[in-house]
Design a protein around this motif. Structure first.
Motif, PDB file in Angstrom:
ATOM      1  N   GLY A   1      34.113  42.367  39.170  1.00 40.47           N
ATOM      2  CA  GLY A   1      34.882  41.235  38.627  1.00 40.47           C
ATOM      3  C   GLY A   1      36.309  41.232  39.181  1.00 40.47           C
ATOM      4  N   MET A   2      36.891  42.426  39.338  1.00 36.10           N
ATOM      5  CA  MET A   2      38.264  42.499  39.865  1.00 36.10           C
ATOM      6  C   MET A   2      38.318  42.086  41.326  1.00 36.10           C
ATOM      7  N   THR A   3      37.268  42.380  42.104  1.00 37.84           N
ATOM      8  CA  THR A   3      37.246  41.932  43.508  1.00 37.84           C
ATOM      9  C   THR A   3      37.381  40.413  43.558  1.00 37.84           C
ATOM     10  N   TYR A   4      36.611  39.731  42.700  1.00 37.90           N
ATOM     11  CA  TYR A   4      36.620  38.262  42.691  1.00 37.90           C
ATOM     12  C   TYR A   4      37.943  37.730  42.137  1.00 37.90           C
ATOM     13  N   LYS A   5      38.420  38.363  41.066  1.00 33.93           N
ATOM     14  CA  LYS A   5      39.674  37.898  40.451  1.00 33.93           C
ATOM     15  C   LYS A   5      40.836  38.016  41.442  1.00 33.93           C
ATOM     16  N   ASN A   6      40.941  39.192  42.076  1.00 37.54           N
ATOM     17  CA  ASN A   6      42.052  39.426  42.995  1.00 37.54           C
ATOM     18  C   ASN A   6      41.956  38.541  44.234  1.00 37.54           C
TER      19      ASN A   6
ATOM     20  N   LEU B   1      42.523  47.277  42.941  1.00 32.16           N
ATOM     21  CA  LEU B   1      43.356  47.354  41.748  1.00 32.16           C
ATOM     22  C   LEU B   1      42.589  46.811  40.545  1.00 32.16           C
ATOM     23  N   GLY B   2      42.619  47.574  39.486  1.00 30.93           N
ATOM     24  CA  GLY B   2      41.971  47.130  38.245  1.00 30.93           C
ATOM     25  C   GLY B   2      42.290  48.125  37.144  1.00 30.93           C
ATOM     26  N   GLY B   3      42.317  47.631  35.925  1.00 27.67           N
ATOM     27  CA  GLY B   3      42.761  48.435  34.794  1.00 27.67           C
ATOM     28  C   GLY B   3      41.852  49.600  34.435  1.00 27.67           C
ATOM     29  N   CYS B   4      42.352  50.394  33.485  1.00 24.05           N
ATOM     30  CA  CYS B   4      41.624  51.553  32.973  1.00 24.05           C
ATOM     31  C   CYS B   4      41.227  51.259  31.524  1.00 24.05           C
TER      32      CYS B   4
ATOM     33  N   GLY C   1      46.736  35.893  35.443  1.00 23.21           N
ATOM     34  CA  GLY C   1      48.196  36.044  35.331  1.00 23.21           C
ATOM     35  C   GLY C   1      48.642  37.497  35.176  1.00 23.21           C
ATOM     36  N   GLY C   2      47.905  38.256  34.391  1.00 20.46           N
ATOM     37  CA  GLY C   2      48.266  39.662  34.157  1.00 20.46           C
ATOM     38  C   GLY C   2      48.219  40.475  35.435  1.00 20.46           C
ATOM     39  N   VAL C   3      47.156  40.305  36.186  1.00 25.85           N
ATOM     40  CA  VAL C   3      47.023  41.109  37.409  1.00 25.85           C
ATOM     41  C   VAL C   3      47.981  40.606  38.491  1.00 25.85           C
ATOM     42  N   ILE C   4      48.276  39.318  38.502  1.00 23.51           N
ATOM     43  CA  ILE C   4      49.251  38.795  39.474  1.00 23.51           C
ATOM     44  C   ILE C   4      50.618  39.430  39.197  1.00 23.51           C
ATOM     45  N   ASN C   5      50.952  39.538  37.916  1.00 26.18           N
ATOM     46  CA  ASN C   5      52.228  40.144  37.528  1.00 26.18           C
ATOM     47  C   ASN C   5      52.283  41.628  37.903  1.00 26.18           C
ATOM     48  N   VAL C   6      51.225  42.335  37.558  1.00 24.90           N
ATOM     49  CA  VAL C   6      51.160  43.777  37.854  1.00 24.90           C
ATOM     50  C   VAL C   6      51.236  44.007  39.369  1.00 24.90           C
ATOM     51  N   ALA C   7      50.538  43.156  40.120  1.00 21.73           N
ATOM     52  CA  ALA C   7      50.475  43.324  41.574  1.00 21.73           C
ATOM     53  C   ALA C   7      51.847  43.134  42.221  1.00 21.73           C
TER      54      ALA C   7
ATOM     55  N   THR D   1      45.474  51.969  39.396  1.00 24.76           N
ATOM     56  CA  THR D   1      45.069  51.642  38.025  1.00 24.76           C
ATOM     57  C   THR D   1      46.158  50.891  37.268  1.00 24.76           C
ATOM     58  N   ALA D   2      45.814  50.422  36.089  1.00 27.55           N
ATOM     59  CA  ALA D   2      46.750  49.706  35.192  1.00 27.55           C
ATOM     60  C   ALA D   2      46.128  49.726  33.796  1.00 27.55           C
ATOM     61  N   GLU D   3      46.809  49.058  32.848  1.00 29.03           N
ATOM     62  CA  GLU D   3      46.291  48.983  31.463  1.00 29.03           C
ATOM     63  C   GLU D   3      45.036  48.142  31.362  1.00 29.03           C
ATOM     64  N   ASP D   4      44.242  48.410  30.373  1.00 22.11           N
ATOM     65  CA  ASP D   4      43.114  47.531  30.045  1.00 22.11           C
ATOM     66  C   ASP D   4      42.782  47.769  28.569  1.00 22.11           C
ATOM     67  N   VAL D   5      41.687  47.224  28.117  1.00 23.83           N
ATOM     68  CA  VAL D   5      41.282  47.389  26.715  1.00 23.83           C
ATOM     69  C   VAL D   5      41.248  48.890  26.372  1.00 23.83           C
TER      70      VAL D   5
ATOM     71  N   GLY E   1      38.530  47.211  41.676  1.00 19.84           N
ATOM     72  CA  GLY E   1      38.080  48.496  41.135  1.00 19.84           C
ATOM     73  C   GLY E   1      38.373  48.550  39.655  1.00 19.84           C
ATOM     74  N   LYS E   2      37.867  49.529  38.992  1.00 20.81           N
ATOM     75  CA  LYS E   2      38.131  49.683  37.559  1.00 20.81           C
ATOM     76  C   LYS E   2      37.838  51.128  37.172  1.00 20.81           C
ATOM     77  N   THR E   3      38.530  51.601  36.137  1.00 17.28           N
ATOM     78  CA  THR E   3      38.214  52.917  35.578  1.00 17.28           C
ATOM     79  C   THR E   3      37.712  52.745  34.160  1.00 17.28           C
TER      80      THR E   3
ATOM     81  N   ASP F   1      54.197  44.620  29.696  1.00 14.93           N
ATOM     82  CA  ASP F   1      53.030  44.000  29.047  1.00 14.93           C
ATOM     83  C   ASP F   1      52.555  42.768  29.835  1.00 14.93           C
ATOM     84  N   PRO F   2      51.288  42.770  30.299  1.00 14.01           N
ATOM     85  CA  PRO F   2      50.817  41.617  31.099  1.00 14.01           C
ATOM     86  C   PRO F   2      50.487  40.366  30.276  1.00 14.01           C
ATOM     87  N   SER F   3      50.365  40.516  28.944  1.00 10.25           N
ATOM     88  CA  SER F   3      49.830  39.407  28.128  1.00 10.25           C
ATOM     89  C   SER F   3      50.621  38.094  28.227  1.00 10.25           C
TER      90      SER F   3
HETATM   91  O1  AKG Z   1      46.438  43.296  34.031  1.00 12.62           O
HETATM   92  C1  AKG Z   1      46.197  44.513  34.175  1.00 12.62           C
HETATM   93  O2  AKG Z   1      46.819  45.375  33.533  1.00 12.62           O
HETATM   94  C2  AKG Z   1      45.197  44.996  35.181  1.00 12.62           C
HETATM   95  C3  AKG Z   1      44.280  43.958  35.690  1.00 12.62           C
HETATM   96  C4  AKG Z   1      42.934  43.990  35.067  1.00 12.62           C
HETATM   97  O3  AKG Z   1      42.324  45.030  34.954  1.00 12.62           O
HETATM   98  C5  AKG Z   1      42.358  42.716  34.602  1.00 12.62           C
HETATM   99  O4  AKG Z   1      42.914  41.630  34.886  1.00 12.62           O
HETATM  100  O5  AKG Z   1      41.296  42.749  33.925  1.00 12.62           O
END
Ligand code: AKG
Ligand code: NAI
Length: 355
Positions: free
Chosen positions: A64-69, A40-43, A286-292, A112-116, A79-81, A142-144
């Protein structure tokens, strides 16, 4: 670019190049490691100078997402797109639906999910074609605010270590970037009684923080040198470097920005200077924990997600403890926490289950 050599050295599983003539889609899906679960990782959508830059970014971010998750205790791989294009001018329904079809073809190996550069609307288009997308408006959204709360909890853990109390009342926190995460972080800190110094390149964002949280403003290039207890980078990567470290007067660096250390050696220098660095991918999970939480069999639950984000406090403590026990900088301790979890769970999964 020797792609297979890179994949072998850093243990990547897949790199998928996606192209669609009609929509103009040129994208890379990088899957680093799926030991713990689907990647799991953003696009991210960005104008890259070259295709090589885009592939490198996808690879770096996926790892980076492997380590974060892993460090966040999620049953997810990394993963990431990366979509090559200008997020202001090159977006279309067709582009994201086309990407959605590629993601669907992976049958859940990557979510996938949101990213920059991408937003909730883009995720909705992807959703038309695949269920393997998280962070939609009607679910976790919104994960912010979650990322900000995680940073706040991580700061408390670091404060307890350095100041002997997690109470941030009266502490001076300098925030670089009061955008989505920085603004929400400032709110938590203000409510906790901290004094804020902020900077941003957008006047509106500065005005909001100054008016709502009685923050003091400094110019963007002055933020590194202000007298403060905690420096919170919430804008850009690579801001801990040879030019900025000599200016720092803080005791803790703790913020949401990804890839804060320009090079790993800058983490060593912070340690030598007695500044506690809270590793970025630990504190900004926090953002990815929420999305997950959307992937929970019983469906998304905001309170549960918030409780899990709050545990970033414990993860930061664990990393600090490891850094002390093994006499290594905190960034290296964080990597070990993540790698040890992946290794242990891989071993547990070794035995055969009849399906
Ligand atoms: O928080 C997200 O939308 C996805 C997770 C992600 O890609 C990140 O934490 O960088
Ligand atoms: N939004 C989230 O949930 C997550 C964000 N992050 C990272 O946290 C950081 C902030 O993310 P967001 O708040 O979502 O982005 P954002 O774009 O809403 O906010 C960033 C702010 O930094 C400001 N900024 C840019 N360059 C600057 C400079 N040179 N000096 C001072 N301010 C500057 C921008 O004007 C903007 O207000 C990024 O590095 C992002 O990758 C990491 C994990 C999750």
């Amino acid at each position: 670019m020797k792609i297979f050599e890179i994949m072998e050295t850093k243990d990547y599983e897949n790199v998928i190049l996606c192209h669609d003539k009609t929509s103009g889609l040129n994208a890379i899906i990088a899957i680093h490691d799926t030991t713990l679960g689907p990647a799991l990782g953003g696009c991210r959508m960005w104008t890259y100078d070259s295709e090589e830059d885009a592939i490198n970014d996808a690879l770096r971010l996926a790892r980076g997402m492997t380590y974060k998750n892993a460090a966040a205790g999620l049953n997810l791989g990394g993963g990431k797109t990366v979509v090559i294009g200008n997020p202001r001018t090159d977006k279309s329904e067709a582009l994201f639906r086309s990407l959605g079809r590629y993601i669907e073809s992976l049958k859940g190996r990557y979510i996938t999910a949101e990213d920059v550069g991408t937003n909730l609307k883009d995720m909705e288009y992807i959703r038309y074609e695949t269920k393997y997308v998280a962070g939609l408006a009607e679910t976790s959204g919104d994960p912010s605010p979650f990322t900000a709360y995680g940073v706040y909890r991580g700061m408390q853990a670091a404060a307890e270590e350095i100041f002997g109390t997690l109470d941030l009342r009266g502490k001076v926190v300098a925030i670089q970037g009061v955008g989505n995460v920085g603004y929400n972080l400032a709110k938590h800190l203000y409510e906790a009684g901290a004094k804020l110094i902020v900077t941003d390149i957008f006047e509106d964002n500065v005005k909001r923080a100054v008016e709502e949280f009685k923050a003091e403003y400094v110019k963007p290039d002055e933020i590194y040198g202000v007298e403060c207890d905690i420096f919170a980078p919430c804008a850009l990567g690579a801001i801990i470097n040879d030019e900025t470290i000599p200016q720092l007067k803080c005791k803790i660096v703790a913020g949401s920005a990804n890839n804060q250390l320009k090079e790993e050696r800058h983490g060593d220098i912070l340690q030598e200077k007695g500044i506690l660095y809270v590793p970025d991918y630990i504190i900004n999970a926090g953002g990815v924990i929420n999305v997950a939480d959307e992937l929970n069999p019983s469906g998304y639950n905001r309170d549960r997600a918030m409780r899990k984000v709050s545990m970033i406090f414990d993860t930061v403590k664990k990393v600090i403890q490891k850094s002390k026990e093994e006499n290594i900088p905190t960034y290296a301790a964080a990597d070990r926490v993540a790698e040890e979890r992946i290794k242990t769970i891989a071993a547990v999964k070794d035995n055969y289950i009849v399906k």
